[in-house]
Structures are given as structure tokens and as C-alpha cells.
Design a protein around this motif. Structure first.
Motif, PDB file in Angstrom:
ATOM      1  N   ARG A  33       0.835  -1.202   0.000  1.00  7.62           N
ATOM      2  CA  ARG A  33       0.000   0.000   0.000  1.00  7.62           C
ATOM      3  C   ARG A  33       0.872   1.255   0.000  1.00  7.62           C
ATOM      4  O   ARG A  33       0.782   2.067  -0.886  1.00  7.62           O
ATOM      5  CB  ARG A  33      -0.909   0.002   1.227  1.00  7.62           C
ATOM      6  CG  ARG A  33      -1.943  -1.052   1.232  1.00  7.62           C
ATOM      7  CD  ARG A  33      -2.973  -0.824   0.199  1.00  7.62           C
ATOM      8  NE  ARG A  33      -3.853   0.252   0.617  1.00  7.62           N
ATOM      9  CZ  ARG A  33      -4.866   0.670  -0.076  1.00  7.62           C
ATOM     10  NH1 ARG A  33      -5.163   0.117  -1.195  1.00  7.62           N
ATOM     11  NH2 ARG A  33      -5.618   1.658   0.349  1.00  7.62           N
ATOM     12  N   ARG A  37      -9.350   3.580  -9.905  1.00  6.10           N
ATOM     13  CA  ARG A  37      -8.454   2.653 -10.615  1.00  6.10           C
ATOM     14  C   ARG A  37      -9.218   1.477 -11.192  1.00  6.10           C
ATOM     15  O   ARG A  37      -8.943   1.033 -12.299  1.00  6.10           O
ATOM     16  CB  ARG A  37      -7.359   2.160  -9.673  1.00  6.10           C
ATOM     17  CG  ARG A  37      -6.285   3.189  -9.461  1.00  6.10           C
ATOM     18  CD  ARG A  37      -5.077   2.610  -8.769  1.00  6.10           C
ATOM     19  NE  ARG A  37      -4.139   3.687  -8.486  1.00  6.10           N
ATOM     20  CZ  ARG A  37      -3.239   3.639  -7.543  1.00  6.10           C
ATOM     21  NH1 ARG A  37      -3.125   2.579  -6.782  1.00  6.10           N
ATOM     22  NH2 ARG A  37      -2.414   4.647  -7.352  1.00  6.10           N
ATOM     23  N   ALA A  38     -10.171   0.948 -10.437  1.00  8.24           N
ATOM     24  CA  ALA A  38     -10.973  -0.176 -10.930  1.00  8.24           C
ATOM     25  C   ALA A  38     -11.775   0.238 -12.157  1.00  8.24           C
ATOM     26  O   ALA A  38     -11.878  -0.518 -13.132  1.00  8.24           O
ATOM     27  CB  ALA A  38     -11.899  -0.693  -9.832  1.00  8.24           C
ATOM     28  N   THR A  52      -9.396   0.507 -15.123  1.00  9.93           N
ATOM     29  CA  THR A  52      -9.025  -0.849 -15.551  1.00  9.93           C
ATOM     30  C   THR A  52     -10.152  -1.492 -16.355  1.00  9.93           C
ATOM     31  O   THR A  52      -9.903  -2.210 -17.320  1.00  9.93           O
ATOM     32  CB  THR A  52      -8.681  -1.721 -14.324  1.00  9.93           C
ATOM     33  OG1 THR A  52      -7.570  -1.114 -13.653  1.00  9.93           O
ATOM     34  CG2 THR A  52      -8.315  -3.136 -14.730  1.00  9.93           C
ATOM     35  N   ASP A  83       2.061   1.839  -3.701  1.00  8.81           N
ATOM     36  CA  ASP A  83       0.976   2.758  -4.064  1.00  8.81           C
ATOM     37  C   ASP A  83       1.216   4.174  -3.567  1.00  8.81           C
ATOM     38  O   ASP A  83       0.530   5.095  -3.977  1.00  8.81           O
ATOM     39  CB  ASP A  83      -0.359   2.239  -3.515  1.00  8.81           C
ATOM     40  CG  ASP A  83      -0.906   1.100  -4.353  1.00  8.81           C
ATOM     41  OD1 ASP A  83      -0.493   0.950  -5.521  1.00  8.81           O
ATOM     42  OD2 ASP A  83      -1.746   0.344  -3.836  1.00  8.81           O
ATOM     43  N   ARG A  95      -8.591   6.611   0.093  1.00  6.14           N
ATOM     44  CA  ARG A  95      -8.156   5.340  -0.478  1.00  6.14           C
ATOM     45  C   ARG A  95      -9.313   4.595  -1.146  1.00  6.14           C
ATOM     46  O   ARG A  95      -9.150   3.970  -2.186  1.00  6.14           O
ATOM     47  CB  ARG A  95      -7.524   4.444   0.591  1.00  6.14           C
ATOM     48  CG  ARG A  95      -6.110   4.792   0.926  1.00  6.14           C
ATOM     49  CD  ARG A  95      -5.211   4.576  -0.252  1.00  6.14           C
ATOM     50  NE  ARG A  95      -3.833   4.612   0.208  1.00  6.14           N
ATOM     51  CZ  ARG A  95      -2.811   4.587  -0.593  1.00  6.14           C
ATOM     52  NH1 ARG A  95      -2.969   4.507  -1.881  1.00  6.14           N
ATOM     53  NH2 ARG A  95      -1.587   4.637  -0.104  1.00  6.14           N
ATOM     54  N   GLU A  96     -10.493   4.654  -0.547  1.00  6.66           N
ATOM     55  CA  GLU A  96     -11.673   4.009  -1.129  1.00  6.66           C
ATOM     56  C   GLU A  96     -11.965   4.589  -2.516  1.00  6.66           C
ATOM     57  O   GLU A  96     -12.211   3.852  -3.474  1.00  6.66           O
ATOM     58  CB  GLU A  96     -12.879   4.215  -0.206  1.00  6.66           C
ATOM     59  CG  GLU A  96     -14.177   3.652  -0.733  1.00  6.66           C
ATOM     60  CD  GLU A  96     -15.356   4.027   0.158  1.00  6.66           C
ATOM     61  OE1 GLU A  96     -16.447   4.260  -0.411  1.00  6.66           O
ATOM     62  OE2 GLU A  96     -15.189   4.101   1.398  1.00  6.66           O
ATOM     63  N   GLU A 124      -9.801   6.229  -4.405  1.00  2.00           N
ATOM     64  CA  GLU A 124      -8.662   5.912  -5.268  1.00  2.00           C
ATOM     65  C   GLU A 124      -8.852   4.531  -5.894  1.00  2.00           C
ATOM     66  O   GLU A 124      -8.672   4.353  -7.103  1.00  2.00           O
ATOM     67  CB  GLU A 124      -7.369   5.946  -4.449  1.00  2.00           C
ATOM     68  CG  GLU A 124      -6.131   5.561  -5.242  1.00  2.00           C
ATOM     69  CD  GLU A 124      -4.894   5.485  -4.365  1.00  2.00           C
ATOM     70  OE1 GLU A 124      -3.843   5.945  -4.815  1.00  2.00           O
ATOM     71  OE2 GLU A 124      -4.989   4.962  -3.230  1.00  2.00           O
ATOM     72  N   GLU A 125      -9.207   3.547  -5.085  1.00  2.00           N
ATOM     73  CA  GLU A 125      -9.422   2.193  -5.585  1.00  2.00           C
ATOM     74  C   GLU A 125     -10.590   2.144  -6.559  1.00  2.00           C
ATOM     75  O   GLU A 125     -10.532   1.458  -7.580  1.00  2.00           O
ATOM     76  CB  GLU A 125      -9.639   1.231  -4.415  1.00  2.00           C
ATOM     77  CG  GLU A 125      -8.373   0.997  -3.617  1.00  2.00           C
ATOM     78  CD  GLU A 125      -8.607   0.276  -2.295  1.00  2.00           C
ATOM     79  OE1 GLU A 125      -9.754  -0.156  -2.036  1.00  2.00           O
ATOM     80  OE2 GLU A 125      -7.639   0.139  -1.525  1.00  2.00           O
ATOM     81  N   ARG A 126     -11.660   2.887  -6.273  1.00  2.00           N
ATOM     82  CA  ARG A 126     -12.815   2.935  -7.164  1.00  2.00           C
ATOM     83  C   ARG A 126     -12.411   3.481  -8.532  1.00  2.00           C
ATOM     84  O   ARG A 126     -12.786   2.943  -9.571  1.00  2.00           O
ATOM     85  CB  ARG A 126     -13.905   3.808  -6.542  1.00  2.00           C
ATOM     86  CG  ARG A 126     -15.178   3.866  -7.360  1.00  2.00           C
ATOM     87  CD  ARG A 126     -16.164   4.865  -6.800  1.00  2.00           C
ATOM     88  NE  ARG A 126     -16.577   4.550  -5.442  1.00  2.00           N
ATOM     89  CZ  ARG A 126     -17.500   5.250  -4.784  1.00  2.00           C
ATOM     90  NH1 ARG A 126     -18.088   6.292  -5.351  1.00  2.00           N
ATOM     91  NH2 ARG A 126     -17.844   4.914  -3.560  1.00  2.00           N
ATOM     92  N   ARG A 170       1.163   5.277 -13.758  1.00  2.00           N
ATOM     93  CA  ARG A 170       1.326   3.885 -13.325  1.00  2.00           C
ATOM     94  C   ARG A 170       2.515   3.206 -13.994  1.00  2.00           C
ATOM     95  O   ARG A 170       3.224   2.458 -13.367  1.00  2.00           O
ATOM     96  CB  ARG A 170       0.054   3.056 -13.497  1.00  2.00           C
ATOM     97  CG  ARG A 170      -1.174   3.625 -12.813  1.00  2.00           C
ATOM     98  CD  ARG A 170      -0.980   4.000 -11.364  1.00  2.00           C
ATOM     99  NE  ARG A 170      -0.742   2.861 -10.499  1.00  2.00           N
ATOM    100  CZ  ARG A 170      -0.141   2.928  -9.321  1.00  2.00           C
ATOM    101  NH1 ARG A 170       0.283   4.070  -8.865  1.00  2.00           N
ATOM    102  NH2 ARG A 170       0.027   1.873  -8.594  1.00  2.00           N
TER     103      ARG A 170
END
Length: 198
Positions: free
Chosen positions: A8, A173-174, A177, A88, A166-167, A169-171, A37
Motif C-alpha cells: 500500500r 483505478r478499478a 481498468t 501505491d 483510499r476508497e 482511489e481504488e474505485r 502507473r
């Protein structure tokens, strides 16, 4: 280099690594690589408006300290070296640099550099605000809260804010992707929480 489970954040605790990232160009390169990235020195050189040879040198310095690493080539051109962040993100804590004056001074200098670069990013947004359009202007935020907290409460507040960012950020990136890039832009979220006396 094969894909692996990414850490992380990397907590920077040594003076050499702190000095490596607390260089204006290196921090800009690290930030640009975090957004991209994966990228080559040529791609990053165009973003930071520097010579490819200088960018390559500074990327190698970041790699020497484990802040970035080689990535799988994204093209068949074997002449280009691809890079990616090793984790990350990074974190730097006062308690890791407060045991000696030279370490404390380096931490303060790094913190000032990071603040100035973040302030420059916000100034650039303010200067370009008219070009972003109504939706982005309505969504952007600048706020100040003046609270009465204990150190424990401030720690809890910071952790909760960090988890929320972070939540998202992950959303994001997903979604990227999965190919959902419509309407998405890079967004900087800067917070500062510190005690003061009037």
C-alpha cells in the motif's frame, strides 16, 4: 518484471531515501509516474519539460532507494526502459526524523518542498479554473475547519479521511481498468491538519 501484490505505502524512515525523494524534479517525476502507473523516461521528460538523459538519471536515483522499479515493457521496442512506482504511495512521519538535528532539518525541508509543490498545483488550477467548465468548478473544493481536538482525535480524523480517500482511489483505478475513462480526470486531494495557537 512480473506483476506482484503491491504494498500500500512505503514508510520512509531513512535520511538517504528522504533526501532522494525530496528533490524537486524527483518528486515531480514520482508524482507523474504515480499518475501514469507505468512510463518511460521519454514520456516523463515530456511531462516535466526536461531532457530525457536528466530524467533517466533521476529515475535511477529513485530506483536506487526502492521508490520506483522497472516495469514490464508496454511496447515491443526493447530500447526503452519502463518504470512504475514500487508501492501505491509513500508516507513520512515526524517521529522517524526527530532524533537528530540534521534529520529534523531534512524532514522540515522535505515537508516545505512538498507543500510548495502542492500549493503550485492548486495555484495552477485557480489560474486555469475558467477552462475546466461548470461541473469541475462546482465539484472542486477548498475549505478550512478550525477544530478543538486532542492528539488522539486528530490521529483518528486523519486515519478516517485517509481511508475514505483510499476508497475513492481504488474505485477510480478499478473503473479505469474496466475501461470506464469517460469524464475522469486526475484529481489532487491535499489536506493539512496541525495544531496552532492564536
Amino acid at each position: 518484471m512480473p506483476e506482484r501484490e503491491r504494498d500500500r505505502d512505503r514508510r520512509i524512515q531513512d535520511l538517504g531515501t528522504l533526501k532522494a525523494i525530496a528533490h524537486p524534479l524527483r518528486m515531480n517525476l514520482y508524482r507523474a509516474l504515480t499518475i501514469a502507473r507505468t512510463a518511460t523516461a521519454s514520456q516523463l521528460a515530456g511531462q516535466v519539460d526536461e531532457a530525457v538523459s536528466l530524467v533517466s538519471y533521476h529515475l535511477r536515483k529513485l530506483a536506487e532507494h526502492g521508490l520506483i522499479e522497472e516495469a514490464e515493457p508496454q511496447t515491443t521496442d526493447g530500447r526503452e526502459r519502463w518504470w512504475r512506482p514500487a508501492t501505491d504511495g509513500v508516507s513520512i512521519h515526524d517521529e522517524d526524523f526527530s532524533d537528530a538535528p540534521e534529520k529534523a532539518a531534512a524532514h522540515t525541508a522535505a515537508s516545505r518542498l512538498f507543500f510548495e509543490q502542492r500549493a503550485d498545483m492548486y495555484r495552477r488550477f485557480l489560474d486555469e479554473r475558467a477552462h475546466w467548465g461548470a461541473a469541475w468548478n462546482a465539484a472542486s473544493d477548498s475549505a478550512e475547519w478550525l477544530l478543538k481536538l486532542t492528539p488522539d482525535e486528530l490521529t483518528e480524523l486523519s486515519r478516517r479521511m485517509y481511508d475514505l480517500v483510499r476508497e475513492y482511489e481504488e474505485r477510480g483505478r478499478a473503473a479505469v481498468t474496466a475501461g470506464d475513462t469517460g469524464g475522469r480526470e486526475n484529481v489532487a486531494v491535499h489536506t493539512y491538519a496541525f495544531p496552532f495557537r492564536t
